[in-house]
Design a protein around this motif. Structure first.
Motif: not given
Length: 360
Positions: A239-260
């Motif tokens: 996919m070519g070049k990805f410049e410094a300063g741009g997004q390099g990593a992503l972390r997310f969670e989808v959480q099922g809450i039970v009892g808080g």
């Protein structure tokens, strides 16, 4: 032999062509493509095989479905064309086909009646007598079946965490990697995947399905998101070049809450460069992607399944991990009544094929 078509030739579609060709109970009878540059090419070439299959790609969906294939592996992208993907799947169901796919996210939990996408699907099944199995691209066994099997090994379950870790640098889908996920884009750019409630739209069905299997009621579903910039410019072959300063990593969670408390968690850690966010969970050596399941209870159970880069196809490891489950479900689905199925309905099946060392 079950007449089977593959619709789409991206990362998932290429792996699907190989999987259908290798399956002793399936016959690849057509390949449907959207791009005119793909029309007329042999399926073996499109699938990355070292031989031709004698099946020529076409963009004439009406003609292919008019031949009444028994099964369809729908591998076209639904991330950026959800309405088009839904229309395609409904057309295949009206033709009476068993359809296996992953991009219709609201149907990961087939019992969830809240989304409007169910109505046209149900109508198409009733009209044509087809069946639909939608499995998460995580893949579903890593965020559905396997966590439940591990949880059954203990006496109690407090938390289930399903973790996908992916290195995107070998992928060849810039529309998804750059614009949908945001890799390389400025951090003030909001990727569509991270729009408010979008992670829940995509993975909430998996959380609800796990809660249903465990017999617990969810208080709510929450989301957490973290992003990190690239510290250096990186160049990828696909996919070519990805410049410094741009997004390099992503972390997310989808959480099922039970009892808080977060009790059922689907977590994604995605990178465009393996050196970005080194303190986050990382891949095992030589893996293109990995799926880690952690079950906390009276004891801690943890397992990691790694997908190694496939020969001639940088994204093949992760794609095959998802496609094998879909393709292997076809034989089971053909023997069942028309309907809508999910990962709790469709059993994991023993391997149906032995690899040919020349072509696998």
């Amino acid at each position: 032999m079950i007449s089977t078509i593959v619709w789409g030739t991206g990362n998932i579609g290429r792996a699907a062509i190989r999987a259908v060709d290798a399956h002793p109970g399936l016959e690849l009878t057509a390949v449907l493509v959207h791009g005119p540059e793909m029309v007329g090419r042999d399926a073996g070439e499109l699938g990355g095989l070292e031989r031709t299959l004698g099946v020529v790609a076409t963009d004439d969906a009406a003609a292919v479905l008019g031949a009444r294939p028994r099964a369809v592996v729908y591998a076209a992208s639904g991330n950026t064309r959800s309405a088009g993907a839904l229309a395609d799947v409904c057309a295949a169901l009206r033709a009476g086909a068993v359809v296996v796919t992953e991009p219709i996210h609201p149907l990961y939990d087939s019992r969830d009646d809240r989304h409007e996408v169910r109505a046209p699907i149900r109508e198409a099944i009733a009209a044509g007598g087809g069946s639909l199995f939608v499995a998460s691209a995580d893949p579903d066994w890593a965020s559905g079946v396997l966590p439940l099997l591990l949880g059954g090994l203990g006496t109690t379950v407090d938390v289930i965490r399903c973790q996908e870790i992916v290195d995107y640098s070998g992928y060849s889908e810039p529309g998804s990697v750059r614009r949908l996920v945001g890799m390389g884009e400025p951090l003030d750019y909001l990727p569509p995947l991270l729009a408010p409630r979008m992670p829940t739209t995509v993975w909430g069905g998996q959380v609800r399905m796990l809660a249903r299997a465990l017999g617990v009621e969810l208080d709510e579903i929450r989301e957490t998101v973290s992003r990190r910039p690239l510290e250096v410019t990186v160049e990828t072959d696909a996919m070519g070049k990805f410049e410094a300063g741009g997004q390099g990593a992503l972390r997310f969670e989808v959480q099922g809450i039970v009892g808080g408390q977060p009790r059922i968690v689907i977590e994604h850690v995605n990178r465009i460069d393996p050196t970005c966010a080194p303190d986050w969970p990382n891949l095992p050596e030589d893996a293109a992607s990995a799926y880690r399941i952690v079950v906390e209870g009276d004891s801690r159970l943890e397992t990691t399944v790694r997908s190694v880069v496939g020969r001639g196809d940088p994204a093949a490891g992760g794609a095959r991990a998802a496609v094998g489950r879909l393709v292997d479900a076809i034989v089971w689905l053909v023997g069942k009544d028309p309907g809508l199925y999910d990962a709790l309905d469709v059993p994991l099946r023993p391997a149906a094929r032995v690899a040919d060392p020349v072509t696998a």
